[in-house]
Design a protein around this motif. Sequence first.
Motif, PDB file in Angstrom:
ATOM      1  N   ASN A 102       0.784  -1.192  -0.062  1.00  0.00           N
ATOM      2  CA  ASN A 102       0.220   0.038  -0.009  1.00  0.00           C
ATOM      3  C   ASN A 102       0.757   1.368   0.052  1.00  0.00           C
ATOM      4  OD1 ASN A 102      -2.022  -1.869   0.137  1.00  0.00           O
ATOM      5  ND2 ASN A 102      -2.688  -1.177   2.265  1.00  0.00           N
ATOM      6  N   LEU A 103       1.845   1.524  -0.828  1.00  0.00           N
ATOM      7  CA  LEU A 103       2.411   2.486  -1.012  1.00  0.00           C
ATOM      8  C   LEU A 103       1.755   3.391  -1.682  1.00  0.00           C
ATOM      9  CD1 LEU A 103       6.356   1.314  -1.766  1.00  0.00           C
ATOM     10  CD2 LEU A 103       5.339   2.514   0.327  1.00  0.00           C
ATOM     11  N   PHE A 104       1.974   4.746  -1.516  1.00  0.00           N
ATOM     12  CA  PHE A 104       1.281   5.720  -2.458  1.00  0.00           C
ATOM     13  C   PHE A 104       2.057   5.932  -3.944  1.00  0.00           C
ATOM     14  CE2 PHE A 104       0.691   7.531   2.120  1.00  0.00           C
ATOM     15  CZ  PHE A 104      -0.296   6.786   2.016  1.00  0.00           C
ATOM     16  N   PRO A 105       1.249   5.334  -5.019  1.00  0.00           N
ATOM     17  CA  PRO A 105       1.915   5.142  -6.187  1.00  0.00           C
ATOM     18  C   PRO A 105       2.356   6.537  -7.041  1.00  0.00           C
ATOM     19  CG  PRO A 105      -0.333   4.498  -6.445  1.00  0.00           C
ATOM     20  CD  PRO A 105      -0.195   5.004  -4.854  1.00  0.00           C
ATOM     21  N   HIS A 106       1.462   7.469  -6.500  1.00  0.00           N
ATOM     22  CA  HIS A 106       1.720   8.815  -7.017  1.00  0.00           C
ATOM     23  C   HIS A 106       2.835   9.711  -6.500  1.00  0.00           C
ATOM     24  CE1 HIS A 106      -0.586   9.623  -3.651  1.00  0.00           C
ATOM     25  NE2 HIS A 106      -0.638  10.909  -3.676  1.00  0.00           N
ATOM     26  N   TYR A 148       9.871   5.941  -8.201  1.00  0.00           N
ATOM     27  CA  TYR A 148       8.160   5.625  -7.992  1.00  0.00           C
ATOM     28  C   TYR A 148       8.016   4.324  -7.610  1.00  0.00           C
ATOM     29  CZ  TYR A 148       7.068  10.189  -9.316  1.00  0.00           C
ATOM     30  OH  TYR A 148       6.825  11.621  -9.413  1.00  0.00           O
ATOM     31  N   ALA A 150       6.180   2.038  -8.614  1.00  0.00           N
ATOM     32  CA  ALA A 150       5.651   0.941  -9.698  1.00  0.00           C
ATOM     33  C   ALA A 150       6.922   0.541 -10.132  1.00  0.00           C
ATOM     34  CB  ALA A 150       4.755   1.538 -10.652  1.00  0.00           C
ATOM     35  N   ASN A 151       8.169   1.168 -10.016  1.00  0.00           N
ATOM     36  CA  ASN A 151       9.386   0.717 -10.742  1.00  0.00           C
ATOM     37  C   ASN A 151      10.038  -0.181 -10.105  1.00  0.00           C
ATOM     38  OD1 ASN A 151       8.473   2.123 -12.866  1.00  0.00           O
ATOM     39  ND2 ASN A 151       9.243   3.922 -11.882  1.00  0.00           N
TER      40      ASN A 151
END
Lengths: 255, 498
Positions: A102-106, A148, A150-151
């Motif tokens: 649940n990291l903040f992806p933005h 980020y 996602a990477n």
Amino acid sequence: MDSFTPLVSIQDLHKSFDDTPILKGVSFAIEEGDLVSVIGPSGCGKSTMLRCINGLETLDSGVITAAGATISRKPGAKLDADFEKTAHALRQRVGMVFQQFNLFPHRTLLENTMMAPIIVRGVPHEDAEKTGRTLLEKVGLGAHADRYPANLSGGQQQRAAIARALAMQPKVMLYDEPTSALDPELVDEVLHVMKALDAEGMTQIVVTHEMRFARDASDYIIYMEGGHIVEISDEDEIFDNPKDERTRRFLRRFH
Amino acid sequence: MKKTTLLLLCALAILFAPFALAADQPPLRWAAATDSNAPYAFYGPGNKLTGFELEIIQAIAREMGREPVFVPNDWDGLIPGLSRGLYDCVICGIEITPEKSQEVRFTNPYYVTYEQFVVKRGTPRVASLDQLAGKQVGTLSQTASFVMLSKIPGVIVKTYDEEVNAYADVVNGRLFGVLLDYPIAKYYAFANPNLQFTGPPFGQISYGIALSRTNPALLEEMNAALGRVLASGEMRDILSRWGLWTAMVADTFGQPEDPSLPDTEYRAFVAATAEQPSLLNRIIGYARFWPLLLQASLLTIEVSILGMVGAVLLGFALAIMRVYGPFPLRWIATLYIELIRGTPLLIQLLILFYGLPNIGIKLEPFVAGVLGLALNYAAYEAENYRAGLLAIPKGQMEAARALGMTQRQGLFHVVIPQSFRLVLPPVTNDFISLLKDSSLVSMVTLVDLTGAYKQIATQTFDYFGAGLLVATFYLLIGLPFVRLARFTEQKLNPGTRK
Ligand SMILES: Nc1ncnc2c1ncn2[C@@H]1O[C@H](COP(=O)(O)OP(=O)(O)OP(=O)(O)O)[C@@H](O)[C@H]1O
Ligand SMILES: [Mg+2]
């Protein structure tokens, strides 16, 4: 035992969802610096218990104390009007790490660690950044601070999630199956961080299916089943010589 | 010293007294629908307001010692606008009927006429309207001829907004004929070699100036002024020049049957409309509409942008109410959204503009237009944002709360910024729809691009060219936003951002 002042204590915690009792009177206490593993079959209420400890979930009755903040409710009584306030105070001293990170992806990893201190505590930006970088360094992600989520790999994301929780300087860390969503080869890097924290004296409650970790790292182990705590014992004892028949049956699957 | 000052002031007062008097008289605000409205009041060559009703109202205003001020409106909005107090009177070929007299007051008739039936050249004579049973007959909505036609059994009545289109459909063979007031027939059909007048004059109708029922003093004043214009022979002069001094008019007003002046205005109109300009000339001709088109484009852009800003803000509030609000708020938001989405935008606009004054709320046309678009699109925006909010995994809010944030902080710092990326492409697309839907604000008297289209088409009679021209303007305005929508779809895909 009279000098025992628990950092986290739960007394007779009851919780039901839609009239189905999930926690049926759970009690235990943890001393500062302990690492406790919670094990038990799926659906026995481990996550629910953890979420009650930091006030993400309301309780039906019982007393929860964590790092000095207390939530309590008498059986049949109404929920305290200031439950959300107490829970909010409690959550600031209790960090939580989720199975899905649940990291903040933005936001970048660094921003992930900086957000809560700035928004909740009003920490100055520079201080938050300094703390954030130090913590990311500590979990081995210093080089990735500006990337980020996602990477990054699952293991990296979970380590970042731990750093993010630590940024609020919690007294207790809760983990809900922190390695269950990870590829097997990424599990150890996360467990390694938790062990390092244990060495520094962090109090940690870990819901896990990693029996090897539970046995190696825990000070003791709580075995839950059907909304009850069935057995609390020394990590070697529970594996080598479980007292309860139910514990024995559960652990047999891991041998 | 003081005395001289006083004297000077007195002298000044006397000097300027006539002007002061004229300034004391409020202007006479009169309304008409000028689109496709020859020979009543319309924009003639050179984009100048002209028409026999214009001359009549000018003469009357002069007799009253008041300055005439023209207020444009749509045909359907003329009477409601009167009740709203947008203007003092309406002069637009409105027939005096008992039903209409319930709503407004009429002056004495300023013109009398009859219904003229027009068919394709070569059609056998139509002596009686009963012959029309089973035939398709065109007319304008809300007119005396419409009432007349609907009383005849078997006639299939088609109503048009513009007489040009009705007559064109007779030429095209879509209609058997068109029944309309004589002045309209004379100006739009008489000179057309493909069309033919047929039959006797049908019925007799009187045009009156419509006034609000709340001002009986004004009615008397206007009737007196009208009487003077008639008695002096000025009315006969005006109607003669416009080729409208008929036997019926002369008889009603008790004046000589022959016109007092040659029908110069009529001839000028026929000459102007008969010439078929070459394509190049037509394009050059459109150049004079540049200022109108530019202004109309600006209005369209203004209304659209302000409408969208309103829609975004209100839609956002509605979405938050619906997803995170307590029971009554959630319920109110849902009701609003369903109500708005279930009713047409046009009706909402008309209620805002013409309906609200009944409960004492009068909105300026611009405000009504912007508000109508904002209130309507807010419902669609709310659903967009709701989808955006719900698309963010529950774990995000949980993580925010677990970090000590309140629900509000989690919403504004974690959930909304993420859903923003999700909803930006649909919101941009919605703006493009709104831009096109903004054409409906022409219904509340605003001259946006669609309003400009109506003006250009009715002046040039080139519906095809004017349509293409205005469509191009819409396209040009929308183009940057289409690009923006593409861009946002490609760039703001969450999770793939580097
Ligand atoms: N919000 C909820 N509403 C209704 N029922 C719930 C809710 N959360 C959990 N439950 C139910 O409570 C029970 C215990 O759930 P919980 O997640 O605490 O189990 P668990 O021990 O963590 O299991 P697992 O090992 O699968 O994670 C389950 O039967 C679950 O379906
Ligand atoms: Mg669980």
